[in-house]
Motif scaffolding. Sequence first.
Motif, PDB file in Angstrom:
ATOM      1  N   GLY A   1      -7.439 102.678  90.675  1.00 50.05           N
ATOM      2  CA  GLY A   1      -7.825 101.330  90.295  1.00 50.05           C
ATOM      3  C   GLY A   1      -9.327 101.256  90.124  1.00 50.05           C
ATOM      4  O   GLY A   1     -10.023 102.269  90.094  1.00 50.05           O
ATOM      5  N   TYR A   2      -9.838 100.051  90.023  1.00 50.30           N
ATOM      6  CA  TYR A   2     -11.259  99.834  89.783  1.00 50.30           C
ATOM      7  C   TYR A   2     -12.107 100.068  91.021  1.00 50.30           C
ATOM      8  O   TYR A   2     -11.716  99.702  92.121  1.00 50.30           O
ATOM      9  CB  TYR A   2     -11.510  98.402  89.315  1.00 50.30           C
ATOM     10  CG  TYR A   2     -10.912  98.093  87.972  1.00 50.30           C
ATOM     11  CD1 TYR A   2     -11.287  98.798  86.847  1.00 50.30           C
ATOM     12  CD2 TYR A   2      -9.993  97.066  87.833  1.00 50.30           C
ATOM     13  CE1 TYR A   2     -10.746  98.504  85.614  1.00 50.30           C
ATOM     14  CE2 TYR A   2      -9.449  96.753  86.602  1.00 50.30           C
ATOM     15  CZ  TYR A   2      -9.828  97.484  85.497  1.00 50.30           C
ATOM     16  OH  TYR A   2      -9.297  97.193  84.284  1.00 50.30           O
ATOM     17  N   LYS A   3     -13.285 100.612  90.813  1.00 51.28           N
ATOM     18  CA  LYS A   3     -14.317 100.606  91.845  1.00 51.28           C
ATOM     19  C   LYS A   3     -14.899  99.200  91.851  1.00 51.28           C
ATOM     20  O   LYS A   3     -14.621  98.388  90.962  1.00 51.28           O
ATOM     21  CB  LYS A   3     -15.392 101.644  91.521  1.00 51.28           C
ATOM     22  CG  LYS A   3     -14.875 103.061  91.585  1.00 51.28           C
ATOM     23  CD  LYS A   3     -15.976 104.047  91.258  1.00 51.28           C
ATOM     24  CE  LYS A   3     -15.433 105.469  91.310  1.00 51.28           C
ATOM     25  NZ  LYS A   3     -16.468 106.452  90.973  1.00 51.28           N
ATOM     26  N   ALA A   4     -15.718  98.879  92.856  1.00 54.11           N
ATOM     27  CA  ALA A   4     -16.176  97.503  93.065  1.00 54.11           C
ATOM     28  C   ALA A   4     -16.869  96.896  91.843  1.00 54.11           C
ATOM     29  O   ALA A   4     -16.528  95.791  91.416  1.00 54.11           O
ATOM     30  CB  ALA A   4     -17.089  97.440  94.279  1.00 54.11           C
ATOM     31  N   VAL A   5     -17.833  97.585  91.272  1.00 56.16           N
ATOM     32  CA  VAL A   5     -18.551  97.024  90.121  1.00 56.16           C
ATOM     33  C   VAL A   5     -17.606  96.845  88.936  1.00 56.16           C
ATOM     34  O   VAL A   5     -17.621  95.814  88.261  1.00 56.16           O
ATOM     35  CB  VAL A   5     -19.775  97.904  89.759  1.00 56.16           C
ATOM     36  CG1 VAL A   5     -20.417  97.442  88.463  1.00 56.16           C
ATOM     37  CG2 VAL A   5     -20.798  97.882  90.895  1.00 56.16           C
ATOM     38  N   GLU A   6     -16.741  97.832  88.701  1.00 55.04           N
ATOM     39  CA  GLU A   6     -15.762  97.739  87.613  1.00 55.04           C
ATOM     40  C   GLU A   6     -14.813  96.564  87.827  1.00 55.04           C
ATOM     41  O   GLU A   6     -14.386  95.910  86.865  1.00 55.04           O
ATOM     42  CB  GLU A   6     -14.945  99.028  87.530  1.00 55.04           C
ATOM     43  CG  GLU A   6     -15.742 100.260  87.159  1.00 55.04           C
ATOM     44  CD  GLU A   6     -14.957 101.540  87.394  1.00 55.04           C
ATOM     45  OE1 GLU A   6     -13.951 101.532  88.150  1.00 55.04           O
ATOM     46  OE2 GLU A   6     -15.357 102.578  86.838  1.00 55.04           O
TER      47      GLU A   6
ATOM     48  N   GLU B   1     -16.407  93.454  86.616  1.00 56.31           N
ATOM     49  CA  GLU B   1     -16.434  93.470  85.149  1.00 56.31           C
ATOM     50  C   GLU B   1     -15.065  93.052  84.601  1.00 56.31           C
ATOM     51  O   GLU B   1     -14.979  92.291  83.633  1.00 56.31           O
ATOM     52  CB  GLU B   1     -16.821  94.854  84.635  1.00 56.31           C
ATOM     53  CG  GLU B   1     -18.271  95.213  84.915  1.00 56.31           C
ATOM     54  CD  GLU B   1     -18.599  96.680  84.663  1.00 56.31           C
ATOM     55  OE1 GLU B   1     -17.677  97.487  84.371  1.00 56.31           O
ATOM     56  OE2 GLU B   1     -19.793  97.028  84.766  1.00 56.31           O
ATOM     57  N   ALA B   2     -13.990  93.535  85.227  1.00 58.75           N
ATOM     58  CA  ALA B   2     -12.638  93.163  84.804  1.00 58.75           C
ATOM     59  C   ALA B   2     -12.359  91.678  85.054  1.00 58.75           C
ATOM     60  O   ALA B   2     -11.671  91.035  84.254  1.00 58.75           O
ATOM     61  CB  ALA B   2     -11.607  94.033  85.524  1.00 58.75           C
TER      62      ALA B   2
END
Length: 149
Positions: free
Chosen positions: A46-51, A54-55
């Motif tokens: 899944g996404y890392k925190a910054v990503e 952004e999502a």
Amino acid sequence: MGGREVGGLANQLAAHMDYHTPGALDLVRRFWATDSLTPTLPEGPGYKAVELFEAIEQGEIKVLWVMATNPAISLPDAARVRAALEKCPLVIVSECAAHTDLLPYADIVLPASGWSEKDGTVTNSERRISRQRGMLPPPGEARHDWWIM
């Protein structure tokens, strides 16, 4: 840190295993016996925190549950994070303090216990695991993170 050992990061499997390591996903599935669970483990990271934020900005994520952190101050580009929080349709925050700069963005606030009220094991940044015994009972309706989950 302890969440990483059990797969609490969206971009890693339990025990710091990587999704792209051959056989790692099957090893975790067998260990946790996830074949009997629905839904099963995600097929990829899944996404890392910054990503993740952004999502949220792009409208891809509609619900965010923040627990044991404050991305409004801990992540880079705090203004962008706060703008994403404003845009997110549902923000849930588990928090042990009555006033934080994250709470104004919360649609739902769940009362969490603080470190002095927790009983169990704690993993520090050196990855040392220690036994912790709560000094105080959780106040009011506050609950431990595992209980809230």
